[in-house]
Design a protein around this motif. Structure first.
Motif, PDB file in Angstrom:
ATOM      1  N   THR A  62       0.866  -1.175   0.000  1.00 47.26           N
ATOM      2  CA  THR A  62       0.000   0.000   0.000  1.00 47.26           C
ATOM      3  C   THR A  62       0.905   1.228   0.000  1.00 47.26           C
ATOM      4  O   THR A  62       1.871   1.294   0.759  1.00 47.26           O
ATOM      5  CB  THR A  62      -0.910  -0.001   1.251  1.00 47.26           C
ATOM      6  OG1 THR A  62      -1.755  -1.145   1.189  1.00 47.26           O
ATOM      7  CG2 THR A  62      -1.764   1.248   1.321  1.00 47.26           C
ATOM      8  N   GLU A  96       0.900   5.807  -0.894  1.00 44.94           N
ATOM      9  CA  GLU A  96       0.057   7.004  -0.906  1.00 44.94           C
ATOM     10  C   GLU A  96       0.428   7.855  -2.123  1.00 44.94           C
ATOM     11  O   GLU A  96       1.595   8.185  -2.321  1.00 44.94           O
ATOM     12  CB  GLU A  96       0.272   7.792   0.382  1.00 44.94           C
ATOM     13  CG  GLU A  96      -0.706   8.915   0.578  1.00 44.94           C
ATOM     14  CD  GLU A  96      -0.517   9.602   1.919  1.00 44.94           C
ATOM     15  OE1 GLU A  96      -0.358  10.831   1.918  1.00 44.94           O
ATOM     16  OE2 GLU A  96      -0.507   8.916   2.953  1.00 44.94           O
ATOM     17  N   VAL A  99      -4.622   6.950  -0.287  1.00 48.35           N
ATOM     18  CA  VAL A  99      -4.037   5.652   0.001  1.00 48.35           C
ATOM     19  C   VAL A  99      -4.451   4.672  -1.098  1.00 48.35           C
ATOM     20  O   VAL A  99      -5.634   4.492  -1.352  1.00 48.35           O
ATOM     21  CB  VAL A  99      -4.474   5.143   1.387  1.00 48.35           C
ATOM     22  CG1 VAL A  99      -3.936   3.756   1.648  1.00 48.35           C
ATOM     23  CG2 VAL A  99      -4.016   6.113   2.478  1.00 48.35           C
ATOM     24  N   MET A 154      -4.169   0.862  -2.259  1.00 48.86           N
ATOM     25  CA  MET A 154      -3.854  -0.531  -1.961  1.00 48.86           C
ATOM     26  C   MET A 154      -3.643  -1.271  -3.280  1.00 48.86           C
ATOM     27  O   MET A 154      -3.849  -0.706  -4.349  1.00 48.86           O
ATOM     28  CB  MET A 154      -4.995  -1.144  -1.158  1.00 48.86           C
ATOM     29  CG  MET A 154      -5.270  -0.382   0.138  1.00 48.86           C
ATOM     30  SD  MET A 154      -6.818  -0.845   0.909  1.00 48.86           S
ATOM     31  CE  MET A 154      -6.297  -2.275   1.825  1.00 48.86           C
ATOM     32  N   LYS A 155      -3.235  -2.517  -3.191  1.00 43.05           N
ATOM     33  CA  LYS A 155      -3.032  -3.378  -4.362  1.00 43.05           C
ATOM     34  C   LYS A 155      -2.045  -2.766  -5.351  1.00 43.05           C
ATOM     35  O   LYS A 155      -2.294  -2.669  -6.541  1.00 43.05           O
ATOM     36  CB  LYS A 155      -4.365  -3.689  -5.047  1.00 43.05           C
ATOM     37  CG  LYS A 155      -5.333  -4.452  -4.174  1.00 43.05           C
ATOM     38  CD  LYS A 155      -6.620  -4.743  -4.914  1.00 43.05           C
ATOM     39  CE  LYS A 155      -7.621  -5.419  -4.001  1.00 43.05           C
ATOM     40  NZ  LYS A 155      -8.913  -5.618  -4.667  1.00 43.05           N
ATOM     41  N   THR A 156      -0.899  -2.366  -4.833  1.00 41.18           N
ATOM     42  CA  THR A 156       0.191  -1.847  -5.650  1.00 41.18           C
ATOM     43  C   THR A 156       1.209  -2.965  -5.839  1.00 41.18           C
ATOM     44  O   THR A 156       1.804  -3.441  -4.878  1.00 41.18           O
ATOM     45  CB  THR A 156       0.846  -0.632  -4.970  1.00 41.18           C
ATOM     46  OG1 THR A 156      -0.137   0.393  -4.812  1.00 41.18           O
ATOM     47  CG2 THR A 156       2.010  -0.107  -5.774  1.00 41.18           C
ATOM     48  N   THR A 178      -3.464 -10.201   0.336  1.00 42.42           N
ATOM     49  CA  THR A 178      -3.874  -9.364  -0.790  1.00 42.42           C
ATOM     50  C   THR A 178      -3.192  -9.817  -2.074  1.00 42.42           C
ATOM     51  O   THR A 178      -3.816  -9.855  -3.138  1.00 42.42           O
ATOM     52  CB  THR A 178      -3.551  -7.887  -0.509  1.00 42.42           C
ATOM     53  OG1 THR A 178      -4.196  -7.499   0.704  1.00 42.42           O
ATOM     54  CG2 THR A 178      -4.014  -6.989  -1.638  1.00 42.42           C
ATOM     55  N   TYR A 200      -9.722   4.935   1.148  1.00 49.08           N
ATOM     56  CA  TYR A 200      -8.870   3.944   0.551  1.00 49.08           C
ATOM     57  C   TYR A 200      -9.390   3.537  -0.811  1.00 49.08           C
ATOM     58  O   TYR A 200     -10.575   3.539  -1.053  1.00 49.08           O
ATOM     59  CB  TYR A 200      -8.812   2.686   1.428  1.00 49.08           C
ATOM     60  CG  TYR A 200      -8.097   2.925   2.715  1.00 49.08           C
ATOM     61  CD1 TYR A 200      -6.732   2.713   2.806  1.00 49.08           C
ATOM     62  CD2 TYR A 200      -8.777   3.370   3.841  1.00 49.08           C
ATOM     63  CE1 TYR A 200      -6.063   2.935   3.992  1.00 49.08           C
ATOM     64  CE2 TYR A 200      -8.115   3.591   5.026  1.00 49.08           C
ATOM     65  CZ  TYR A 200      -6.762   3.364   5.097  1.00 49.08           C
ATOM     66  OH  TYR A 200      -6.089   3.578   6.249  1.00 49.08           O
TER      67      TYR A 200
END
Length: 188
Positions: free
Chosen positions: A25, A27, A32, A34-36, A157, A186
């Motif tokens: 995660t 920014e 924010v 997620m799923k990077t 994840t 998010y």
């Protein structure tokens, strides 16, 4: 640069006998994400169009150009342009690092929101450990007692994204996505 080591304390994963991807995660523009996916095999950083739309950046911030990128298996994918955005790695103000990332904007289906490739990882100065599913780098703040940041992957994840990528429908069979809008904190 301070010494960077991985120890048994860095094993914070569920299954230590894994072959999972590094999914973190980050920014981006105070949002924010997620799923990077951390992808050392990619020479570009990708912000998927569905994610770009959800963070509600003005279209005039996009630099348009009509170029394609070539995927691992030789397929060609059109881009919508690129955008330079400040991207923060780590949590809190004292344990992080912010770099400017040039993201290619792609209108392609993916179970990830962002893909970070070698250019950003090198700029960040990352040392990556796939067994630990962790990456370590120097922080922006040199006054803190610990001036290195450990960013852990979210193993659950990563597995969910992988499973979802096996089920992605062709673009002509997709409906409107159900991702949260800018009012949410998010982007899932």
């Amino acid at each position: 640069m301070p010494p960077i080591l991985f120890t048994d304390d860095d094993f914070k994963i569920i299954d230590t006998k894994h072959i999972d991807s590094m999914v973190v995660t980050i920014e981006v523009t105070n949002f924010v994400i997620m799923k990077t996916l951390i992808d050392q095999g990619s020479s570009v950083d990708i912000l998927y169009w569905k994610t770009f739309k959800k963070i509600s950046l003005p279209l005039d911030t996009v630099v348009y150009f009509n170029e394609q990128i070539v995927g691992f298996s030789g397929e060609r994918v059109d881009t919508r342009g690129y955008i330079d955005l400040d991207t923060k790695f780590g949590e809190g103000n004292e344990c992080c690092k912010t770099i400017r990332v040039r993201y290619l904007l792609m209108d392609a289906e993916s179970s990830y929101n962002i893909l970070l490739g070698r250019s950003s990882l090198n700029k960040l100065g990352v040392i990556l450990s796939t067994p630990h599913l962790a990456m370590i780098f120097s922080s922006d703040t040199k006054t803190q007692s610990k001036n290195v940041v450990t960013l852990q992957s979210y193993q659950k994840t990563a597995r969910e994204c992988y499973a979802a990528s096996l089920k992605i429908l062709p673009p002509d069979r997709l409906g409107e996505d159900n991702l949260p809008n800018r009012k949410g904190s998010y982007l899932l």
